[in-house]
Design a protein around this motif. Structure first.
Motif, PDB file in Angstrom:
ATOM      1  N   ARG A  66       0.828  -1.211   0.000  1.00 39.44           N
ATOM      2  CA  ARG A  66       0.000   0.000   0.000  1.00 39.44           C
ATOM      3  C   ARG A  66       0.860   1.257   0.000  1.00 39.44           C
ATOM      4  NH1 ARG A  66      -3.335   3.113   3.984  1.00 39.44           N
ATOM      5  NH2 ARG A  66      -2.467   1.936   5.738  1.00 39.44           N
ATOM      6  N   PHE A  67       1.906   1.264   0.797  1.00 38.87           N
ATOM      7  CA  PHE A  67       2.718   2.472   0.942  1.00 38.87           C
ATOM      8  C   PHE A  67       3.839   2.574  -0.093  1.00 38.87           C
ATOM      9  CE2 PHE A  67       0.871   2.570   5.252  1.00 38.87           C
ATOM     10  CZ  PHE A  67       0.437   3.893   5.249  1.00 38.87           C
ATOM     11  N   ALA A  68       4.208   1.440  -0.714  1.00 37.85           N
ATOM     12  CA  ALA A  68       5.271   1.482  -1.715  1.00 37.85           C
ATOM     13  C   ALA A  68       4.879   2.382  -2.878  1.00 37.85           C
ATOM     14  CB  ALA A  68       5.589   0.084  -2.209  1.00 37.85           C
ATOM     15  N   GLY A  69       3.591   2.451  -3.183  1.00 38.25           N
ATOM     16  CA  GLY A  69       3.118   3.324  -4.248  1.00 38.25           C
ATOM     17  C   GLY A  69       3.085   4.782  -3.866  1.00 38.25           C
ATOM     18  N   VAL A  70       3.235   5.067  -2.597  1.00 39.26           N
ATOM     19  CA  VAL A  70       3.231   6.455  -2.122  1.00 39.26           C
ATOM     20  C   VAL A  70       4.619   7.063  -2.264  1.00 39.26           C
ATOM     21  CG1 VAL A  70       2.875   7.950  -0.110  1.00 39.26           C
ATOM     22  CG2 VAL A  70       1.342   6.004  -0.522  1.00 39.26           C
ATOM     23  N   ASP A  71       5.635   6.352  -1.721  1.00 36.05           N
ATOM     24  CA  ASP A  71       7.007   6.852  -1.777  1.00 36.05           C
ATOM     25  C   ASP A  71       7.935   5.727  -1.300  1.00 36.05           C
ATOM     26  OD1 ASP A  71       8.535   9.780  -1.834  1.00 36.05           O
ATOM     27  OD2 ASP A  71       9.505   8.339  -0.506  1.00 36.05           O
ATOM     28  N   GLU A  72       9.126   5.671  -1.889  1.00 40.06           N
ATOM     29  CA  GLU A  72      10.065   4.614  -1.498  1.00 40.06           C
ATOM     30  C   GLU A  72      10.508   4.754  -0.044  1.00 40.06           C
ATOM     31  OE1 GLU A  72      14.157   6.794  -3.122  1.00 40.06           O
ATOM     32  OE2 GLU A  72      13.378   4.991  -4.102  1.00 40.06           O
ATOM     33  N   ARG A  73      10.459   5.968   0.497  1.00 43.84           N
ATOM     34  CA  ARG A  73      10.820   6.169   1.897  1.00 43.84           C
ATOM     35  C   ARG A  73       9.794   5.502   2.812  1.00 43.84           C
ATOM     36  NH1 ARG A  73      11.441  10.459  -1.154  1.00 43.84           N
ATOM     37  NH2 ARG A  73      13.440  11.590  -1.251  1.00 43.84           N
ATOM     38  N   ALA A  74       8.531   5.537   2.401  1.00 39.60           N
ATOM     39  CA  ALA A  74       7.483   4.874   3.185  1.00 39.60           C
ATOM     40  C   ALA A  74       7.670   3.361   3.158  1.00 39.60           C
ATOM     41  CB  ALA A  74       6.109   5.250   2.648  1.00 39.60           C
ATOM     42  N   ALA A  75       8.113   2.833   2.015  1.00 42.37           N
ATOM     43  CA  ALA A  75       8.365   1.392   1.928  1.00 42.37           C
ATOM     44  C   ALA A  75       9.486   0.997   2.880  1.00 42.37           C
ATOM     45  CB  ALA A  75       8.727   1.012   0.491  1.00 42.37           C
ATOM     46  N   LEU A  76      10.504   1.869   3.034  1.00 40.36           N
ATOM     47  CA  LEU A  76      11.602   1.583   3.959  1.00 40.36           C
ATOM     48  C   LEU A  76      11.092   1.468   5.392  1.00 40.36           C
ATOM     49  CD1 LEU A  76      14.606   1.291   4.656  1.00 40.36           C
ATOM     50  CD2 LEU A  76      14.736   3.804   4.759  1.00 40.36           C
ATOM     51  N   VAL A  77      10.124   2.293   5.760  1.00 40.95           N
ATOM     52  CA  VAL A  77       9.534   2.230   7.104  1.00 40.95           C
ATOM     53  C   VAL A  77       8.942   0.842   7.344  1.00 40.95           C
ATOM     54  CG1 VAL A  77       7.642   3.075   8.541  1.00 40.95           C
ATOM     55  CG2 VAL A  77       9.113   4.700   7.317  1.00 40.95           C
ATOM     56  N   LEU A  78       8.171   0.356   6.376  1.00 41.71           N
ATOM     57  CA  LEU A  78       7.542  -0.963   6.532  1.00 41.71           C
ATOM     58  C   LEU A  78       8.574  -2.080   6.480  1.00 41.71           C
ATOM     59  CD1 LEU A  78       4.517  -1.488   7.010  1.00 41.71           C
ATOM     60  CD2 LEU A  78       4.976   0.778   6.081  1.00 41.71           C
ATOM     61  N   ASP A  79       9.586  -1.926   5.660  1.00 37.17           N
ATOM     62  CA  ASP A  79      10.642  -2.941   5.613  1.00 37.17           C
ATOM     63  C   ASP A  79      11.348  -3.043   6.964  1.00 37.17           C
ATOM     64  OD1 ASP A  79      10.125  -3.557   2.971  1.00 37.17           O
ATOM     65  OD2 ASP A  79      11.693  -2.235   2.178  1.00 37.17           O
ATOM     66  N   THR A  80      11.613  -1.896   7.564  1.00 36.44           N
ATOM     67  CA  THR A  80      12.319  -1.874   8.850  1.00 36.44           C
ATOM     68  C   THR A  80      11.484  -2.533   9.937  1.00 36.44           C
ATOM     69  OG1 THR A  80      13.415   0.182   8.202  1.00 36.44           O
ATOM     70  CG2 THR A  80      13.434  -0.380  10.541  1.00 36.44           C
ATOM     71  N   LEU A  81      10.193  -2.216   9.980  1.00 32.77           N
ATOM     72  CA  LEU A  81       9.315  -2.827  10.972  1.00 32.77           C
ATOM     73  C   LEU A  81       9.189  -4.323  10.729  1.00 32.77           C
ATOM     74  CD1 LEU A  81       7.358  -2.651  13.340  1.00 32.77           C
ATOM     75  CD2 LEU A  81       5.569  -1.932  11.733  1.00 32.77           C
ATOM     76  N   SER A  82       9.021  -4.719   9.478  1.00 35.67           N
ATOM     77  CA  SER A  82       8.887  -6.144   9.158  1.00 35.67           C
ATOM     78  C   SER A  82      10.126  -6.928   9.542  1.00 35.67           C
ATOM     79  CB  SER A  82       8.617  -6.320   7.651  1.00 35.67           C
ATOM     80  OG  SER A  82       7.401  -5.728   7.284  1.00 35.67           O
ATOM     81  N   GLU A  83      11.291  -6.319   9.329  1.00 30.31           N
ATOM     82  CA  GLU A  83      12.533  -7.008   9.671  1.00 30.31           C
ATOM     83  C   GLU A  83      12.604  -7.316  11.162  1.00 30.31           C
ATOM     84  OE1 GLU A  83      17.390  -6.410   9.364  1.00 30.31           O
ATOM     85  OE2 GLU A  83      16.053  -4.941   8.454  1.00 30.31           O
TER      86      GLU A  83
END
Length: 357
Positions: free
Chosen positions: A44-61
């Protein structure tokens, strides 16, 4: 309808092996729920901005980096012991919500404790501080790292509530009390460290409401509530508070004397952050020199450890842990659940307190 054992309600004829299979199956479903939830959010957020995708990647990790899943395990055990249907997806959502709350607390704890390592890897605020430095961004790297960690911890808290909204109605009433209690306990912990006054009563209260209740007592009661068994609340409370306090005291001992290679986080954080644990409170009542070793420059954690051992308090804490475990096991001995679940809860008390698999 499937006849697989994992989709059948409890019959009272289960064996230890079968109840652990059912529990393990549900815990695997919790893992899948957490992973699929976060993957959907990333998309959902990857389409908003790559920085937002990094937030979710960090939490998922962090969510997928390990962890004992103790809170989901007790929630599921309370639910199954109360006769809940293993096929209900609501209890999976509830257990996943508990784990997401725990992740939120870990992220914030690491900022509060200025910890550099979690589960053998750099903590979130440390990693973001390093990112800021590596890219030569403006502002202060430390403030950026801590700010990002606080915000992502808050995001995990939001997600915990979203997951819990899909839980059975009987779970959610206990959930509201659990969340506020954890945060108030954290405030008391920070304040007690700042005051650094010897108050074993306060130390035990903080251990209970910051960790013990939210780790064991309330997840168990939530599980029973999900199966509409409010009558189990009293027995689960007595068991959970005793075992929960023992669990926290084990953490205190591991912080003081554990091997960071095994615990996945730095040893001696309670010393550096002046945490007034029951271990330290009891020790300072016997030896005032420990306060000096912890507060004045030039002293090492090894000096504090040696002084603690000289007081004999670690042995007293071990005995207190054993007494608490026994109290918890007695509390569950006459609970109105199938004998196999009483035995399982008695075994879990030992496993979580002594960190046995």
């Amino acid at each position: 309808m499937t006849t697989d054992v994992t989709s059948r309600p409890a019959t009272g004829q289960e064996t230890t092996a079968s109840v652990r299979r059912i529990t393990d199956d549900l815990l695997q479903r919790v893992e899948h729920r957490l992973g699929s939830f976060l993957a959907a959010e990333r998309e959902r957020f990857a389409g908003v901005d790559e920085r937002a995708a990094l937030v979710l990647d960090t939490l998922s990790e962090l969510v997928t980096s390990g962890g004992k899943r103790i809170r989901p395990a007790f929630c599921i055990t309370g639910y199954l012991a109360a006769g809940g249907d293993p096929g209900d997806p609501g209890i999976v959502a509830a257990a996943a919500g508990l784990e997401m709350l725990h992740v939120s607390a870990l992220i914030h704890d690491d900022v509060l404790d200025n910890s550099a390592q979690r589960r053998g890897k750099p903590t979130m605020h440390t990693a973001f501080s390093a990112l800021h430095q590596d890219r030569g961004w403006r502002g202060e790297a430390r403030r950026y790292g801590e700010g990002m960690a606080i915000l992502i911890g808050d995001l995990a808290l939001v997600y915990s509530d979203e997951l819990m909204s899909q839980a059975p109605p009987g779970v959610r009433a206990e959930w509201h009390g659990l969340r506020s209690e954890v945060h108030v306990g954290q405030c008391l912990d920070v304040t007690a460290a700042a005051e650094f006054s010897v108050d074993p009563r306060l130390s035990r209260l903080i251990a209970l409401i910051k960790s013990g209740r939210y780790t064991i007592h309330r997840p168990l009661v939530m599980g029973a509530g999900g199966a509409d068994r409010a009558d189990l609340a009293a027995a689960f409370m007595e068991y959970g508070e005793a075992v929960g306090e023992a669990f926290q005291l084990r953490d205190d001992l591991l912080d003081a004397f554990g091997d960071s290679a095994e615990t996945g986080k730095p040893a001696g954080l309670d010393f550096s952050q002046h945490k007034m644990t029951l271990l330290l409170g009891w020790a300072m009542q016997r030896d005032e020199r420990i306060r000096v070793l912890m507060t004045e420059p030039g002293h090492t954690p090894d000096e504090v450890r040696r002084r603690l051992l000289d007081t004999g308090v670690p042995e007293d804490v071990e005995q207190h842990i054993a007494d608490l475990v026994e109290r918890g096991r007695k509390a569950i001995a006459d609970a109105p659940v199938a004998p196999v679940w009483r035995n399982e809860l008695a075994d879990m008390a030992v496993r979580v307190t002594y960190r046995n698999n």
